[in-house]
Enzyme design. Structure first.
Site, PDB file in Angstrom:
ATOM      1  N   GLY A  93      42.999  43.454  47.574  1.00  0.00           N
ATOM      2  CA  GLY A  93      41.676  43.467  48.189  1.00  0.00           C
ATOM      3  C   GLY A  93      41.374  42.110  48.792  1.00  0.00           C
ATOM      4  N   GLN A 129      36.263  35.193  51.799  1.00  0.00           N
ATOM      5  CA  GLN A 129      37.496  34.517  51.348  1.00  0.00           C
ATOM      6  C   GLN A 129      38.270  33.896  52.516  1.00  0.00           C
ATOM      7  OE1 GLN A 129      38.708  38.038  48.712  1.00  0.00           O
ATOM      8  NE2 GLN A 129      39.514  36.292  47.583  1.00  0.00           N
ATOM      9  N   CYS A 172      42.435  36.762  41.358  1.00  0.00           N
ATOM     10  CA  CYS A 172      41.726  36.602  42.629  1.00  0.00           C
ATOM     11  C   CYS A 172      42.521  35.650  43.510  1.00  0.00           C
ATOM     12  CB  CYS A 172      40.330  36.041  42.384  1.00  0.00           C
ATOM     13  SG  CYS A 172      39.358  35.834  43.890  1.00  0.00           S
ATOM     14  N   LEU A 173      42.645  36.007  44.780  1.00  0.00           N
ATOM     15  CA  LEU A 173      43.387  35.141  45.708  1.00  0.00           C
ATOM     16  C   LEU A 173      42.693  33.792  45.873  1.00  0.00           C
ATOM     17  CD1 LEU A 173      44.253  37.861  48.387  1.00  0.00           C
ATOM     18  CD2 LEU A 173      45.807  36.870  46.677  1.00  0.00           C
ATOM     19  N   HIS A 181      34.814  43.898  42.197  1.00  0.00           N
ATOM     20  CA  HIS A 181      35.293  42.517  42.362  1.00  0.00           C
ATOM     21  C   HIS A 181      35.012  42.034  43.792  1.00  0.00           C
ATOM     22  CE1 HIS A 181      38.609  39.335  41.848  1.00  0.00           C
ATOM     23  NE2 HIS A 181      38.426  39.358  43.157  1.00  0.00           N
ATOM     24  N   GLU A 182      35.321  42.881  44.781  1.00  0.00           N
ATOM     25  CA  GLU A 182      35.099  42.491  46.188  1.00  0.00           C
ATOM     26  C   GLU A 182      33.613  42.414  46.507  1.00  0.00           C
ATOM     27  OE1 GLU A 182      37.589  41.366  47.386  1.00  0.00           O
ATOM     28  OE2 GLU A 182      39.148  42.412  46.300  1.00  0.00           O
ATOM     29  N   HIS A 229      32.156  39.202  45.579  1.00  0.00           N
ATOM     30  CA  HIS A 229      32.402  38.139  46.569  1.00  0.00           C
ATOM     31  C   HIS A 229      31.299  38.107  47.634  1.00  0.00           C
ATOM     32  CE1 HIS A 229      36.297  36.386  45.574  1.00  0.00           C
ATOM     33  NE2 HIS A 229      36.882  37.565  45.498  1.00  0.00           N
TER      34      HIS A 229
HETATM   35  O1  GNR Z   1      44.852  40.937  44.535  1.00  0.00           O
HETATM   36  C1  GNR Z   1      43.930  41.086  43.722  1.00  0.00           C
HETATM   37  N1  GNR Z   1      44.160  41.715  42.538  1.00  0.00           N
HETATM   38  C2  GNR Z   1      43.167  42.114  41.664  1.00  0.00           C
HETATM   39  C3  GNR Z   1      43.543  42.506  40.385  1.00  0.00           C
HETATM   40  C4  GNR Z   1      42.601  42.954  39.476  1.00  0.00           C
HETATM   41  C5  GNR Z   1      41.269  43.009  39.841  1.00  0.00           C
HETATM   42  C6  GNR Z   1      40.879  42.611  41.109  1.00  0.00           C
HETATM   43  C7  GNR Z   1      41.822  42.168  42.023  1.00  0.00           C
HETATM   44  S1  GNR Z   1      41.321  41.704  43.604  1.00  0.00           S
HETATM   45  C8  GNR Z   1      42.580  40.562  44.035  1.00  0.00           C
HETATM   46  C9  GNR Z   1      42.449  40.106  45.472  1.00  0.00           C
HETATM   47  C10 GNR Z   1      41.154  39.351  45.632  1.00  0.00           C
HETATM   48  O2  GNR Z   1      40.983  38.223  45.263  1.00  0.00           O
HETATM   49  N2  GNR Z   1      40.161  39.984  46.182  1.00  0.00           N
HETATM   50  O3  GNR Z   1      38.968  39.386  46.308  1.00  0.00           O
HETATM   51 NI    NI Z   2      38.839  37.963  44.678  1.00  0.00          NI
END
Ligand code: GNR
Ligand code: NI
Length: 171
Positions: free
Chosen positions: A46, A51, A94-95, A136-137, A140
């Site tokens: 995601g 980001q 998270c990236l 999660h997204e 952000h």
């Molecule tokens: O790549 C991602 N893996 C992930 C694993 C578990 C819960 C959420 C994520 S999102 C993350 C990519 C990211 O940072 N998206 O904002």
């Molecule tokens: Ni993230």
């Protein structure tokens, strides 16, 4: 299409509250295409626009596994309509918080309303990894990182390590 650089914590831009998209136009579609390419290049499932430094309420998700056909999903101006009382725990990464992982508890099921990549209004009920990833997204978009769901001690340890890594990288 272009692979864009991904902001890493602690970067104040990651705390921005992103603004709704007024119209899904050519510029938005170009950004979405770049976000999908960036997500694939980073091996993420995601990515939110902030980001890559763009404070718009846009996120992309692709949960297809390696060897499966790509399945990019685009969510513009997403809103949670309903969330379940039952909770699910996932190990999140998270990236923008590279190389750190922690368990986060969230509603197990969410119903969202959003615009798709064509600007069409849609609703979807999500469970499992999709529910976790969507939340999660969407965090952000409001300037929230998964570490903000952890205890102060756990969050501080991770953020201190990231600040140190950043300092080393810029010397
Ligand atoms: O790549 C991602 N893996 C992930 C694993 C578990 C819960 C959420 C994520 S999102 C993350 C990519 C990211 O940072 N998206 O904002
Ligand atoms: Ni993230």
């Amino acid at each position: 299409m272009a692979v864009l650089p991904i902001l890493k914590a602690p970067d104040p831009r990651l705390k921005t509250k992103s603004k709704p998209v007024a119209q899904v136009d050519e510029g938005v579609r170009k950004l979405v295409a770049d976000m999908i390419e960036t997500m694939y290049a980073a091996n993420g499932i995601g990515l939110a626009a902030i980001q890559v430094g763009i404070p718009k309420r846009i996120l992309v998700i692709d949960l297809a596994r390696e060897g499966e056909a790509p399945n990019p999903q685009v969510f513009i101006n997403p809103e949670i309509l309903e969330q379940s009382e039952d909770l699910a725990t996932y190990e999140e990464g998270c990236l923008s918080v590279p190389e750190h992982y922690a368990e986060v508890v969230r509603p197990a099921t969410v119903r969202v309303r959003y615009l798709d990549g064509q600007g069409e209004i849609r609703e979807q009920e999500a469970t499992g990894l999709l529910a976790t990833c969507l939340q999660h997204e969407m965090d952000h978009l409001d300037g929230v990182l998964f570490v903000d769901h952890l205890s102060l001690v756990k969050r501080s340890v991770i953020l201190r390590k990231l600040a140190k890594a950043k300092k080393l990288a810029t010397v």
